[in-house]
Design an enzyme around this catalytic site. Structure first.
Site, PDB file in Angstrom:
ATOM      1  N   VAL A 196      61.149  47.778 -11.267  1.00 11.50           N
ATOM      2  CA  VAL A 196      60.019  47.250 -10.497  1.00 11.50           C
ATOM      3  C   VAL A 196      60.266  47.272  -8.980  1.00 11.50           C
ATOM      4  O   VAL A 196      59.373  46.912  -8.207  1.00 11.50           O
ATOM      5  CB  VAL A 196      59.604  45.826 -10.951  1.00 11.50           C
ATOM      6  N   ASN A 223      57.330  39.796 -15.335  1.00 14.50           N
ATOM      7  CA  ASN A 223      58.418  38.914 -15.773  1.00 14.50           C
ATOM      8  C   ASN A 223      59.800  39.338 -15.269  1.00 14.50           C
ATOM      9  O   ASN A 223      60.689  38.499 -15.161  1.00 14.50           O
ATOM     10  CB  ASN A 223      58.398  38.880 -17.317  1.00 14.50           C
ATOM     11  N   SER A 246      59.436  30.472 -11.015  1.00 12.51           N
ATOM     12  CA  SER A 246      60.587  29.648 -11.396  1.00 12.51           C
ATOM     13  C   SER A 246      60.384  28.261 -10.802  1.00 12.51           C
ATOM     14  O   SER A 246      59.635  28.101  -9.828  1.00 12.51           O
ATOM     15  CB  SER A 246      61.869  30.259 -10.807  1.00 12.51           C
ATOM     16  N   TYR A 292      66.259  33.973  -3.495  1.00 17.02           N
ATOM     17  CA  TYR A 292      65.596  33.777  -4.790  1.00 17.02           C
ATOM     18  C   TYR A 292      64.477  32.743  -4.661  1.00 17.02           C
ATOM     19  O   TYR A 292      63.355  32.958  -5.126  1.00 17.02           O
ATOM     20  CB  TYR A 292      66.638  33.333  -5.826  1.00 17.02           C
ATOM     21  N   ALA A 293      64.786  31.614  -3.998  1.00 16.12           N
ATOM     22  CA  ALA A 293      63.780  30.554  -3.849  1.00 16.12           C
ATOM     23  C   ALA A 293      62.577  31.058  -3.050  1.00 16.12           C
ATOM     24  O   ALA A 293      61.426  30.754  -3.382  1.00 16.12           O
ATOM     25  CB  ALA A 293      64.399  29.339  -3.170  1.00 16.12           C
ATOM     26  N   LYS A 306      60.510  33.448  -5.256  1.00 13.72           N
ATOM     27  CA  LYS A 306      59.772  32.729  -6.306  1.00 13.72           C
ATOM     28  C   LYS A 306      58.637  31.888  -5.702  1.00 13.72           C
ATOM     29  O   LYS A 306      57.567  31.764  -6.295  1.00 13.72           O
ATOM     30  CB  LYS A 306      60.732  31.858  -7.124  1.00 13.72           C
ATOM     31  N   ILE A 359      66.383  27.909 -18.930  1.00 15.67           N
ATOM     32  CA  ILE A 359      66.094  28.547 -20.223  1.00 15.67           C
ATOM     33  C   ILE A 359      67.313  29.354 -20.671  1.00 15.67           C
ATOM     34  O   ILE A 359      67.974  30.001 -19.845  1.00 15.67           O
ATOM     35  CB  ILE A 359      64.873  29.506 -20.099  1.00 15.67           C
TER      36      ILE A 359
HETATM   37  P1  NAI Z   1      67.045  38.080 -18.611  1.00 21.44           P
HETATM   38  O1  NAI Z   1      68.177  38.527 -17.759  1.00 21.44           O
HETATM   39  O2  NAI Z   1      67.299  37.741 -20.028  1.00 21.44           O
HETATM   40  O3  NAI Z   1      65.847  39.131 -18.539  1.00 21.44           O
HETATM   41  C1  NAI Z   1      65.447  39.724 -17.321  1.00 21.44           C
HETATM   42  C2  NAI Z   1      65.136  41.192 -17.579  1.00 21.44           C
HETATM   43  O4  NAI Z   1      64.670  41.765 -16.341  1.00 21.44           O
HETATM   44  C3  NAI Z   1      66.390  41.992 -17.998  1.00 21.44           C
HETATM   45  O5  NAI Z   1      66.124  42.712 -19.179  1.00 21.44           O
HETATM   46  C4  NAI Z   1      66.654  42.907 -16.816  1.00 21.44           C
HETATM   47  O6  NAI Z   1      67.185  44.172 -17.190  1.00 21.44           O
HETATM   48  C5  NAI Z   1      65.250  43.049 -16.225  1.00 21.44           C
HETATM   49  N1  NAI Z   1      65.287  43.495 -14.831  1.00 21.44           N
HETATM   50  C6  NAI Z   1      66.117  43.085 -13.841  1.00 21.44           C
HETATM   51  N2  NAI Z   1      65.847  43.755 -12.717  1.00 21.44           N
HETATM   52  C7  NAI Z   1      64.829  44.599 -13.000  1.00 21.44           C
HETATM   53  C8  NAI Z   1      64.105  45.566 -12.245  1.00 21.44           C
HETATM   54  N3  NAI Z   1      64.387  45.809 -10.956  1.00 21.44           N
HETATM   55  N4  NAI Z   1      63.109  46.253 -12.850  1.00 21.44           N
HETATM   56  C9  NAI Z   1      62.820  46.022 -14.136  1.00 21.44           C
HETATM   57  N5  NAI Z   1      63.477  45.150 -14.916  1.00 21.44           N
HETATM   58  C10 NAI Z   1      64.467  44.440 -14.347  1.00 21.44           C
HETATM   59  O7  NAI Z   1      66.459  36.806 -17.822  1.00 21.44           O
HETATM   60  P2  NAI Z   1      65.215  35.839 -18.128  1.00 21.44           P
HETATM   61  O8  NAI Z   1      65.732  34.483 -17.929  1.00 21.44           O
HETATM   62  O9  NAI Z   1      64.515  36.186 -19.367  1.00 21.44           O
HETATM   63  O10 NAI Z   1      64.292  36.183 -16.861  1.00 21.44           O
HETATM   64  C11 NAI Z   1      62.905  36.440 -16.938  1.00 21.44           C
HETATM   65  C12 NAI Z   1      62.230  35.891 -15.700  1.00 21.44           C
HETATM   66  O11 NAI Z   1      62.307  34.469 -15.711  1.00 21.44           O
HETATM   67  C13 NAI Z   1      62.852  36.317 -14.378  1.00 21.44           C
HETATM   68  O12 NAI Z   1      61.837  36.604 -13.440  1.00 21.44           O
HETATM   69  C14 NAI Z   1      63.647  35.112 -13.941  1.00 21.44           C
HETATM   70  O13 NAI Z   1      63.803  35.049 -12.532  1.00 21.44           O
HETATM   71  C15 NAI Z   1      62.762  34.001 -14.463  1.00 21.44           C
HETATM   72  N6  NAI Z   1      63.407  32.698 -14.642  1.00 21.44           N
HETATM   73  C16 NAI Z   1      64.443  32.499 -15.520  1.00 21.44           C
HETATM   74  C17 NAI Z   1      64.992  31.234 -15.688  1.00 21.44           C
HETATM   75  C18 NAI Z   1      66.078  30.940 -16.683  1.00 21.44           C
HETATM   76  O14 NAI Z   1      66.587  29.799 -16.701  1.00 21.44           O
HETATM   77  N7  NAI Z   1      66.482  31.850 -17.532  1.00 21.44           N
HETATM   78  C19 NAI Z   1      64.478  30.086 -14.932  1.00 21.44           C
HETATM   79  C20 NAI Z   1      63.374  30.408 -14.061  1.00 21.44           C
HETATM   80  C21 NAI Z   1      62.877  31.662 -13.923  1.00 21.44           C
END
Ligand code: NAI
Length: 259
Positions: free
Chosen positions: A71, A97, A150, A163-164, A167, A196
Site C-alpha cells: 500500500v 487495514n 488505532s 505511528y500516532a 493513526k 489485540i
Molecule cells: P498483523 O501484523 O497481524 O497484520 C498486518 C498485515 O499488514 C500483515 O499481514 C502485513 O504483511 C501487512 N502489511 C504491512 N505493511 C504493508 C504494506 N506496506 N502493504 C500491504 N500490507 C502490509 O497486524 P494487525 O494487528 O492485524 O494489524 C492490522 C491493523 O490494525 C494495522 O493497521 C494496525 O496498525 C492496526 N492496529 C493493531 C493493533 C493491535 O494491537 N494488534 C492495535 C491498533 C491498531
C-alpha cells in the site's frame, strides 16, 4: 425510505477488498466475509501469506483471490484495485487495514525515514486506496469503506509519534471522506482497535500483556482479531446505511478507563 424490512443484512455476492489480509485482523475479517458469501480480495505485501489465506478460505468453500499489494506503492494500488474489480466484476467494500508498528523515539537517528515510511504506508496508502476504488464503489448500491486506525489515534504511547500521527490522520481522513462521499451514499467509518492478539503484538511477552490489560482495559484482557472483524463486518452490511464518519474504539474499554 421503506421500513426496516427492506434493510439487507447480507454481504452475499458482494465484493470486498481487504489490505493487509495475510495476518491478524485482516485475515480474520477475510474469513468472516468469505463465510458470509462475499467475494474476497486478499491483498498484502506478504505474498506467501496471501496464498495461505486464499487456500484456507477455498478449503472451507469460500470465494477468495489473492494479490500482492504494497500500500506504499501508488502504481501498484491502481493496478491491483483495477484487477480486483475486473476479476469480480464489481467492488462494493474497501477495508483499509494494512499496517505495521515499531517504536521511533524523537531522538533516533532514523526518525525522519521512519516518519516518511509510516505516513506513506499507514495514511497516504489509505487515501490512495479510496481514490483508486471510487470509480468501482460508485457503481455499488451499498458502497462501504472501513479504515482501521488505532487507539494510538486517540491518545499516544511514548516514543511512537509517527505511528500516532498516522493513526490520528486516518481519523481525520475518515471524517473528511464521510463528508465528501455522503451525498453519493458511500459510508466511511473508522475502527480504533486497542490491544489485540496479532503478529503485531506477538513480541510482547505474555506477562507484560496481562499486566497491561489488567491495569488499563475495562475488560481486563487483550482482544482477539475476530472481535474486531465482527465490528468491521457490521459496518459493511447494506443495512448499516445511516452510520458514517464514526470513529469506533474496539478496545476492551481502554479509552474509557481512568483508574
Ligand atoms: P498483523 O501484523 O497481524 O497484520 C498486518 C498485515 O499488514 C500483515 O499481514 C502485513 O504483511 C501487512 N502489511 C504491512 N505493511 C504493508 C504494506 N506496506 N502493504 C500491504 N500490507 C502490509 O497486524 P494487525 O494487528 O492485524 O494489524 C492490522 C491493523 O490494525 C494495522 O493497521 C494496525 O496498525 C492496526 N492496529 C493493531 C493493533 C493491535 O494491537 N494488534 C492495535 C491498533 C491498531
Amino acid at each position: 425510505m421503506e421500513p426496516l424490512k427492506r434493510l439487507d443484512r447480507s454481504v452475499k455476492g458482494r465484493a470486498v477488498l481487504i489490505t493487509g489480509a495475510a495476518s491478524g485482523m485482516g485475515r480474520a475479517t477475510a474469513h468472516l466475509f468469505a463465510s458470509e458469501g462475499a467475494l474476497v480480495a486478499i491483498t498484502d505485501i506478504n505474498e506467501a501469506g496471501v496464498a495461505c489465506v486464499v487456500e484456507e478460505i477455498a478449503a472451507v468453500g469460500g470465494t477468495a483471490h489473492g494479490w500482492r499489494l504494497d500500500v506504499s506503492d501508488a502504481a501498484e494500488i491502481k493496478r491491483v484495485v483495477a484487477e480486483v474489480a475486473a476479476r469480480f466484476g464489481r467492488l462494493d467494500i474497501l477495508i483499509n487495514n494494512a499496517g505495521f508498528g515499531g517504536l521511533s523515539p524523537l531522538d533516533s537517528s532514523d526518525y525522519d525515514s521512519v516518519w516518511d515510511r509510516t505516513i506513506t504506508g499507514l495514511l497516504t496508502g489509505q487515501q490512495r486506496m479510496v481514490r483508486a476504488a471510487l470509480v468501482h464503489l460508485r457503481k455499488s448500491d451499498a458502497a462501504r469503506i472501513v479504515n482501521i486506525a488505532s487507539t494510538e489515534g486517540l491518545g499516544a504511547t511514548p516514543g511512537d509519534s509517527p505511528y500516532a500521527v498516522a493513526k490520528t490522520g486516518i481519523i481525520g481522513l475518515t471524517r473528511a471522506l464521510a463528508v465528501d462521499l455522503g451525498p453519493e451514499g458511500i459510508t466511511v467509518n473508522c475502527i480504533c482497535p486497542g490491544p489485540i492478539r496479532t503478529a503485531l503484538t506477538d513480541a510482547i511477552p505474555e506477562e507484560v500483556k496481562t499486566i497491561f490489560a489488567k491495569r488499563r482495559t475495562a475488560l481486563r484482557r487483550y482482544g482477539y482479531p475476530e472481535e474486531v472483524a465482527h465490528i468491521t463486518f457490521s459496518l459493511c452490511l447494506p443495512a448499516a446505511s445511516y452510520i458514517t464518519g464514526a470513529i469506533i474504539p474496539v478496545d476492551g474499554g481502554l479509552m474509557v478507563r481512568n483508574a
